[in-house]
Design a protein around this motif. Structure first.
Motif, PDB file in Angstrom:
ATOM      1  N   UNK A  18      14.567 -34.629   0.990  1.00  0.00           N
ATOM      2  CA  UNK A  18      15.231 -35.788   0.381  1.00  0.00           C
ATOM      3  C   UNK A  18      16.387 -36.177   1.297  1.00  0.00           C
ATOM      4  N   UNK A  19      16.923 -37.375   1.114  1.00  0.00           N
ATOM      5  CA  UNK A  19      18.077 -37.812   1.901  1.00  0.00           C
ATOM      6  C   UNK A  19      19.251 -36.859   1.677  1.00  0.00           C
ATOM      7  N   UNK A  20      19.398 -36.387   0.452  1.00  0.00           N
ATOM      8  CA  UNK A  20      20.464 -35.430   0.138  1.00  0.00           C
ATOM      9  C   UNK A  20      20.280 -34.137   0.935  1.00  0.00           C
ATOM     10  N   UNK A  21      19.040 -33.645   1.007  1.00  0.00           N
ATOM     11  CA  UNK A  21      18.758 -32.425   1.770  1.00  0.00           C
ATOM     12  C   UNK A  21      19.051 -32.626   3.255  1.00  0.00           C
ATOM     13  N   UNK A  22      18.722 -33.806   3.785  1.00  0.00           N
ATOM     14  CA  UNK A  22      19.017 -34.117   5.184  1.00  0.00           C
ATOM     15  C   UNK A  22      20.522 -34.088   5.401  1.00  0.00           C
ATOM     16  N   UNK A  23      21.251 -34.724   4.509  1.00  0.00           N
ATOM     17  CA  UNK A  23      22.711 -34.772   4.605  1.00  0.00           C
ATOM     18  C   UNK A  23      23.299 -33.364   4.551  1.00  0.00           C
ATOM     19  N   UNK A  24      22.782 -32.507   3.688  1.00  0.00           N
ATOM     20  CA  UNK A  24      23.268 -31.125   3.582  1.00  0.00           C
ATOM     21  C   UNK A  24      22.960 -30.336   4.863  1.00  0.00           C
ATOM     22  N   UNK A  25      21.800 -30.567   5.461  1.00  0.00           N
ATOM     23  CA  UNK A  25      21.470 -29.907   6.726  1.00  0.00           C
ATOM     24  C   UNK A  25      22.396 -30.369   7.846  1.00  0.00           C
ATOM     25  N   UNK A  26      22.711 -31.658   7.872  1.00  0.00           N
ATOM     26  CA  UNK A  26      23.647 -32.194   8.869  1.00  0.00           C
ATOM     27  C   UNK A  26      24.995 -31.499   8.716  1.00  0.00           C
ATOM     28  N   UNK A  27      25.440 -31.340   7.480  1.00  0.00           N
ATOM     29  CA  UNK A  27      26.717 -30.653   7.226  1.00  0.00           C
ATOM     30  C   UNK A  27      26.619 -29.185   7.635  1.00  0.00           C
ATOM     31  N   UNK A  28      25.573 -28.501   7.196  1.00  0.00           N
ATOM     32  CA  UNK A  28      25.422 -27.072   7.466  1.00  0.00           C
ATOM     33  C   UNK A  28      25.340 -26.788   8.963  1.00  0.00           C
ATOM     34  N   UNK A  29      24.617 -27.634   9.660  1.00  0.00           N
ATOM     35  CA  UNK A  29      24.446 -27.437  11.099  1.00  0.00           C
ATOM     36  C   UNK A  29      25.598 -28.035  11.907  1.00  0.00           C
ATOM     37  N   UNK A  30      26.558 -28.634  11.225  1.00  0.00           N
ATOM     38  CA  UNK A  30      27.732 -29.236  11.872  1.00  0.00           C
ATOM     39  C   UNK A  30      27.358 -30.303  12.895  1.00  0.00           C
ATOM     40  N   UNK A  31      26.278 -31.002  12.648  1.00  0.00           N
ATOM     41  CA  UNK A  31      25.797 -32.007  13.581  1.00  0.00           C
ATOM     42  C   UNK A  31      26.822 -33.125  13.763  1.00  0.00           C
ATOM     43  N   UNK A  32      27.557 -33.449  12.709  1.00  0.00           N
ATOM     44  CA  UNK A  32      28.528 -34.536  12.815  1.00  0.00           C
ATOM     45  C   UNK A  32      29.692 -34.190  13.742  1.00  0.00           C
TER      46      UNK A  32
END
Length: 175
Positions: A18-32
């Motif tokens: 889901x978009x939420x899961x993608x957003x959480x992965x971005x946060x977890x992986x510190x991609x931002x």
């Protein structure tokens, strides 16, 4: 933006999310921390990719949770992912550091303010380096962290160390 497209398509290549899961992965992986990507841009990007036919959604309901759209790659999305990988990897490397705007304007400040700016940048680099060291240490034996993710963390640490050395020499030249 092609980079955000690649990040989202790459995550969906591995699994439907889901978009939420993608957003959480971005946060977890510190991609931002190394790619400019925000939570609203992820949601917007998923909808754009769906409109282009690169991803498809399926509405799912799990237990008592609300329905949510789960996205997966289409064949066109698979082709776009590969195309973006080749396109972006072939581009010249650009490193954007926001503090360079301060560095190029240092001469316009009195010496005490120059020193304050350099000390702030130095402090922020030390904070980043410490964060990266802690992150690497906490994730180095985690089987769920891909080696490519660890490679990016090591790259970021090497850059922080290099900038730390550089800022120290710059402070000496301005001191």
């Amino acid at each position: 933006m092609a980079t955000i497209d690649l990040i989202v398509l790459g995550m969906l290549k591995k699994e439907a999310l889901s978009a939420y899961d993608i957003q959480k992965l971005v946060e977890y992986r510190n991609i931002s921390r190394w790619v400019k990507i925000s939570t609203p841009s992820i949601y917007k990007k998923v909808l754009q990719l769906e409109a282009k036919g690169l991803v498809k959604s399926e509405t799912v309901k799990e237990g008592k949770m609300a329905e949510k759209a789960v996205y997966s790659l289409t064949d066109a999305g698979e082709r776009e992912f590969e195309s973006l990988m080749l396109e972006i990897s072939a581009k010249p490397i650009q490193i954007f550091l926001d503090f360079n705007a301060v560095i190029v304007n240092l001469a316009s400040l009195p010496p005490d303010k120059q020193a304050a700016c350099l000390t702030d940048i130095e402090s922020n680099v030390k904070t980043l380096k410490s964060y990266l060291e802690e992150n690497l240490h906490s994730k180095e034996n985690a089987p769920e962290i891909p080696e490519t993710g660890m490679a990016v963390l090591r790259q970021q640490l090497a850059l922080a160390e290099s900038i730390e050395t550089w800022i120290a020499s710059l402070k000496e030249s301005f001191g």
